[in-house]
Write a protein that holds these residues in place. Structure first.
Motif, short mmCIF file in Angstrom:
data_model
loop_
_atom_site.label_atom_id
_atom_site.label_comp_id
_atom_site.label_asym_id
_atom_site.label_seq_id
_atom_site.Cartn_x
_atom_site.Cartn_y
_atom_site.Cartn_z
N LYS A 36 -5.66 7.80 -5.03
CA LYS A 36 -4.27 7.85 -4.56
C LYS A 36 -4.28 7.96 -3.04
O LYS A 36 -5.09 8.69 -2.48
CB LYS A 36 -3.55 9.06 -5.16
N GLY A 37 -3.38 7.24 -2.39
CA GLY A 37 -3.31 7.32 -0.94
C GLY A 37 -2.80 6.04 -0.32
O GLY A 37 -2.51 5.06 -1.01
N ARG A 38 -2.75 6.05 0.99
CA ARG A 38 -2.14 4.91 1.71
C ARG A 38 -2.95 3.64 1.54
O ARG A 38 -2.37 2.56 1.34
CB ARG A 38 -2.00 5.26 3.20
N PHE A 39 -4.28 3.70 1.62
CA PHE A 39 -5.07 2.48 1.48
C PHE A 39 -4.98 1.92 0.06
O PHE A 39 -4.96 0.71 -0.13
CB PHE A 39 -6.54 2.74 1.86
N THR A 40 -4.92 2.80 -0.92
CA THR A 40 -4.74 2.34 -2.30
C THR A 40 -3.41 1.62 -2.44
O THR A 40 -3.33 0.58 -3.11
CB THR A 40 -4.80 3.53 -3.27
N ASN A 41 -2.38 2.15 -1.79
CA ASN A 41 -1.07 1.48 -1.83
C ASN A 41 -1.13 0.11 -1.14
O ASN A 41 -0.59 -0.87 -1.65
CB ASN A 41 -0.01 2.35 -1.15
N TYR A 42 -1.78 0.07 0.03
CA TYR A 42 -1.89 -1.21 0.75
C TYR A 42 -2.64 -2.24 -0.11
O TYR A 42 -2.24 -3.41 -0.20
CB TYR A 42 -2.63 -1.02 2.07
N ARG A 43 -3.74 -1.81 -0.72
CA ARG A 43 -4.52 -2.73 -1.55
C ARG A 43 -3.72 -3.18 -2.77
O ARG A 43 -3.87 -4.32 -3.24
CB ARG A 43 -5.82 -2.06 -2.00
N THR A 44 -2.87 -2.32 -3.28
CA THR A 44 -2.01 -2.70 -4.40
C THR A 44 -1.06 -3.83 -3.99
O THR A 44 -0.87 -4.80 -4.73
CB THR A 44 -1.22 -1.49 -4.90
N TYR A 45 -0.47 -3.69 -2.79
CA TYR A 45 0.43 -4.75 -2.31
C TYR A 45 -0.32 -6.07 -2.13
O TYR A 45 0.17 -7.14 -2.51
CB TYR A 45 1.07 -4.33 -0.98
N VAL A 46 -1.53 -5.98 -1.54
CA VAL A 46 -2.34 -7.19 -1.36
C VAL A 46 -2.68 -7.81 -2.71
O VAL A 46 -2.65 -9.03 -2.89
CB VAL A 46 -3.63 -6.87 -0.57
N SER A 47 -2.98 -6.97 -3.69
CA SER A 47 -3.33 -7.46 -5.02
C SER A 47 -2.16 -8.17 -5.69
O SER A 47 -2.34 -9.22 -6.31
CB SER A 47 -3.80 -6.29 -5.91
#
Length: 470
Positions: A36-47
């Protein structure tokens, strides 16, 4: 101390095997905690962007063709709506050379950024199948308990449900993957047509489905750590200025509990092992750069969350370079990175130029093997030629061959033009007739024009064989 932490401590001094294999050579299953965290969120958007592109591309057409098609069985490739045949191999050769250079330069500057953010294996594994697993079996602790428990009703239901959903997702991915090879129209025919007429296509779908299911249900991170050559290459492609996910040992060491920090003058790392528990490949990032690390940033988010809780600044694990960590410098877009970026842009421009300027009709003219010149009366000499033409357009093309000099003529066998079907190949034969007085050497280079009606498409040159002038 947990078993996992003890194993990590035992291996911290030296590792002679990958993190997912124990001392006896058996595989250690990775139960990664949900990050959980900001990079996980960013990677989710990219995915999500990747998924939209992956699903939508087969349906996008340009000039009546798919935007992308990689039909390996027919040796037919479509890139940005343009058809490429084996005759365009030189472009593929240049593309492969440029791709290798791209990998070297990109990795040297930006590390394994591709693996963590764009690689389909990572995206599907972490953003689809891993999340399905979390939803059905729970987080890492619940998964471990379920794995060790006896086969009861609860375990059978959860395991069966997970693997059924895994196979259905693999089946969907296989269908979309196949649409990039045979085209969405052909795939739709396989799905809707009689089974007896599409046995090969249905078999291909099931084979692809089985392969994807095996990879994401069982092989998992081994695809990155064992099979993928990119991870093996990073050891020679990275240097001390490359961008990597790195642990700041200057700030973190020596490790210890929060309450002991002041009295023992410890570093910021509290030895909580959260960075290890979320790692999808089972490594301890604090041991430095390792071939298993795919730069997924899960350890960054986990560490930042712990730093927030203990009141210390974020960034103990962060994107950095080895020199940046050692010299306590912030990450900079260095001159070296700028130069590498410029070189990458130049490569992209070259490839784009090759694609844009590529001809829609390619022809090869060769003298008929094993034949000398033919004498026609006392004043003319002829040679027999074969022509092979590739038509990369969406329309049939009637081609005629004309001699681009006034002292000779072309006689096409059959009389009419060479008809080349759309996105197909055509061939024909013709004579070139020259007056004997125009021949001064054993071989004479002559220009030939290819015409579609009165439109000149291309000019080719060939050798005309004749007697040596006395």
């Amino acid at each position: 101390m947990s078993t996992t932490e003890k194993e990590i401590r035992d291996e911290s001094s030296f590792r002679d095997r990958i993190a997912t294999v124990d001392a006896s050579g058996k595989r250690k299953w990775v139960f990664a905690q949900k990050p959980k965290g900001r990079f996980t969120n960013y990677r989710t958007y990219v995915s999500w962007f990747f998924f939209i592109v992956f699903i939508a591309l087969p349906f996008i057409k340009y000039n009546g063709r798919p935007l992308f098609l990689f039909n390996i069985p027919e040796a037919k490739f479509i890139i940005f709506g343009k058809v490429f045949w084996p005759q365009d191999f030189f472009i593929f050769g240049l593309t492969m050379v440029a791709f290798v250079i791209f990998i070297v330069l990109f990795t040297a500057a930006f590390g394994r950024l591709f693996c963590g953010w764009i690689c389909p294996q990572t995206i599907f594994m972490e953003m689809v199948f891993r999340k399905i697993e979390y939803a059905i079996e729970g987080d890492a602790t619940e998964q471990k308990l379920l794995s060790k428990s006896a086969w009861n009703t609860n375990k059978i239901i959860k395991k069966s449900t997970k693997h059924l959903v895994f196979f259905l997702m693999s089946f969907l991915i296989a269908n979309f993957f196949l649409s990039y090879i045979i085209g969405v129209d052909a795939l739709w025919s396989i799905i809707t047509g009689p089974v007896s007429e599409h046995l090969g296509g249905l078999a291909s779908i099931m084979i692809f489905s089985a392969v994807f299911y095996a990879v994401y249900a069982f092989f998992r991170e081994q695809a990155c750590t064992v099979v993928c050559p990119y991870g093996r290459l990073q050891g020679v492609l990275l240097d001390r200025n490359s961008l990597i996910v790195a642990y700041d040992y200057k700030r973190g060491e020596p490790r210890g509990k929060v309450k002991e920090k002041e009295s023992l003058h410890l570093g910021d790392c509290i030895d909580c092992f959260q960075c290890v528990k979320v790692c999808p490949t089972g490594i301890d990032i604090r041991n430095g750069t390792q071939l298993e690390c795919v730069n997924c940033t899960a350890c960054i988010d986990a560490c930042d969350n712990i730093m927030d809780k203990v009141g210390r600044p974020r960034g103990l694990i962060r994107y950095a370079s080895e020199n940046g960590i050692e010299n306590r410098e912030t990450l900079k877009y260095t001159t070296r990175m700028k130069l590498y970026t410029a070189l990458l842009l130049v490569l992209l421009v070259i490839l784009t130029t090759l694609l844009v300027t590529r001809k829609d009709v390619d022809a090869t003219i060769m003298r008929t093997p094993g034949m000398l010149y033919q004498e026609r009366g006392n004043d003319s000499i002829s040679n027999l030629y074969n022509i092979k033409v590739v038509n990369k357009t969406m329309a049939d093309i009637p081609l005629t061959v004309r001699l681009e000099r006034a002292d000779g003529k072309v006689e096409i066998i059959g009389g009419g033009p060479v008809i080349v079907k759309q996105e197909g190949q055509g061939s024909g034969s013709f004579f070139i007739v020259l007056p004997r007085k125009a021949i001064f050497d054993r071989k004479t280079l002559i220009p030939l024009g290819l015409y579609e009606g009165e439109k000149k498409i291309a000019v080719l040159k060939t050798n005309f064989l004749g007697p040596v002038a006395p």
